[in-house]
Design an enzyme around this catalytic site. Sequence first.
Site, mmCIF file in Angstrom:
data_model
loop_
_atom_site.group_PDB
_atom_site.id
_atom_site.type_symbol
_atom_site.label_atom_id
_atom_site.label_comp_id
_atom_site.label_asym_id
_atom_site.label_seq_id
_atom_site.Cartn_x
_atom_site.Cartn_y
_atom_site.Cartn_z
ATOM 1 C CG ASP A 267 -2.208 0.829 0.886
ATOM 2 O OD1 ASP A 267 -2.121 1.740 0.038
ATOM 3 O OD2 ASP A 267 -3.266 0.583 1.478
HETATM 4 C C1 BGC Z 1 -5.061 3.100 -0.106
HETATM 5 C C2 BGC Z 1 -5.115 2.056 -1.203
HETATM 6 C C3 BGC Z 1 -4.905 2.702 -2.544
HETATM 7 C C4 BGC Z 1 -3.580 3.446 -2.528
HETATM 8 C C5 BGC Z 1 -3.235 4.080 -3.852
HETATM 9 C C6 BGC Z 1 -3.840 3.983 -0.216
HETATM 10 O O1 BGC Z 1 -3.905 5.058 0.652
HETATM 11 O O2 BGC Z 1 -5.077 2.455 1.156
HETATM 12 O O3 BGC Z 1 -6.343 1.372 -1.149
HETATM 13 O O4 BGC Z 1 -4.950 1.747 -3.550
HETATM 14 O O5 BGC Z 1 -3.637 4.445 -1.534
HETATM 15 O O6 BGC Z 1 -3.997 5.183 -4.138
#
Ligand code: BGC
Length: 740
Positions: A267
Amino acid sequence: MNNQGKTGIPESEINQRVEALLAKMSLDEKIGQLNQVSGADFSPGPKAVDVIRKVGAGSVLWLNDPRRFNELQKIAVEESPSGIPLLFALDVIHGYRTIFPIPLAMAASWDPAVAEQSQAVAAREARAAGLHWTFGPMLDIARDARWGRIVEGAGEDPFLGSAMAAAQVRGFQGDDFADPERVLACAKHFAGYGYSDGGRDYDPVYLSEAQLRNVVFPPFQAAIKAGVATFMSAYMDLNNVPATGNRWLMRDVLRNEWGFDGFIVSDAFAVINLVIQGYARDGREAALRALDAGLNMDMASGAYLDNLAGLVNDGSLTMAQIDEMVRPILALKVRMGLFEHPYVDETLLEKVVARPDHRQAARLAAQRSMVLLRNEGGLLPLSKDIQNVAVIGPLADSMEATEGSWMVFNHKPAAVTVLQGIQAKLPGVSVAYAPGPEIHRDIPHPFGEFDSAEKKPPQTAEEAESAYQTALETARGADLVIMVMGETADMAGEFASRGSLDLPGRQEELLKDIHAMGKTIVLVLLNGRPLSIRWAAENVPAILEAWEPGTEGGNAVADILFGDVNPGGKLPVCFPRNGNHAPLYYARNITHLPESSPRYRSRYWDDLPTPLYPFGFGLSYTTFSIDNLKLSAAQVKVGESLTVTADVTNTGKVAGDEVVQLYIHQKWGRDSRPMRELKGFERVTLQPGEAKTVSFQLGPDELGYWSTHAGAWIQEAAAFDLWVGNDSTATLHAEFAVVG
Ligand code: BGC
């Protein structure tokens, strides 16, 4: 099925091409492939273009501009040393330009075909915009409605969640990675994120192996079976080990046990976050622990870029370990034909988003996902002859709330609002409208600062009071009041957990005041999570849960309110009476004071412990009977299957949909088992008087479970209860036995 073979290119050729690439790549270029670089201005660290030119990159995220994609791709292909093209990635969660209902709503359709079709449209538009990879579907089972990200998943149940997981993967990816109208999917967040303590976003998670394997993992396994290309590791600590540094999750379970052969991205910033979480001393150790645990790609933290070369040079990591992580990234790029087709046609997007079938698919998905919660005296559907109608509420004319949370980067809202949908249904009628006071988060959403849209200053107290009075006046002049209430888009999603599930602001007060005038009220809810709407559930005669229904949301609401469409959605989550009751879910274990005991009701001394609306619940404009329950055998051997059939009949006067649901309970065993577990469902459409026999198979997959006592998957000889009906409180009952 795993990823092998999901392309026209023979596996041996893919391997050869990957090995040939690896053989000519320097260590720095390999590390470049393990790095996902941010294309957004807000990210710290070196600029994407500089990194790409120097060492290339596995992927770029947080960019949404076909022209810029081509510019960066040209640099990667023509200027970076090994010329490996980039994967462009973004969160396309429920639509790219044509927005579909939020995933929780899609699950409420209990119709995997609708989820598949919705994500296929999202994929076609995203791919036309130059994207190759979406960070979805989000597969976190969530049983605590306070957790804001409940909006992104399929709700509380692993069986329904698995069906929705597989459908979304098929929709995004199709069955060929080289399909130019599809994108790679990403099963996220692996694993346990939906169980954060207190529903507070990112807080630690403590889950037993039995909960993980029986409840949390199944949708991820379903995604693998459907061929999902990539996984994303979660942010939070799972039993004291952050998911992004969790070897057990990423190597033991995902790769070794399940045979996943795609790649895992962290993540955002999660690798460097291992330092903040106290799991690594510094960036160097964070990179080492994440890579060692099996994480292929570092999303935007730069920890891999900054540290992996040093770790190889000082012998902490070997080149073989780096190669192992790079291989599946290169393999996917080869499989999808990225080397042959690295660029996007910059004129394609506008043609693709103009396709009328995309809007039709969005309207259908919205119609099928809405849940009729109450309809006293058959108030709905409304007659199109009504003259004197008012539409009231802060969300009635809000495009943002209609589209919901998780819009793609730089998306401009363009939904048909509920007010517009109603106006379009009543040509020639002047529909009165008053929003009432605005609603806001008390603590603003941190993503607000990235949003370039001009911000209106919030209403002053005087303006809000005046808006309240105008709403009362508007209602006073109407015979029927349609109130559109719930949550704004930024009240659910990431950074959007709540301590209360009440209607925010003065919405309930307004509802009560208009009710006190003696007005007939229809309440339409726009929200991304269960809300505690107890007062409304007792006092407002008609309630439609419309969720955050997307681009065609307002039309779909009007289709249902005026009877052009009969609602057939069912709740994918329990609605608690009160936010303090979260987590609340139907598949609990039986205690020594079961629900059948009169004392069960005293779980809380100040409130009933039961949900306001149970899992699986939803009404229709017609009525159904479900009967004639038959089992193919009263007894089966371990490993064998039995067939369960029941007849469902439309006993009312209009055509409609029913979702027939099958629940089981294993009465005894080495572990205690939940009092009910969903193990089958089918949504059927029936004309008045029409009947259909639905059939379910129960085999070892449905009857087995992961046992704490045995430390393994087992299927036991035991007696089972079985219910078939139209929600999780179904009463049509039978028993059967599994024998050794
Ligand atoms: C979120 C993810 C997301 C990623 C990219 C993160 O803050 O938890 O679900 O895919 O950002 O945008």
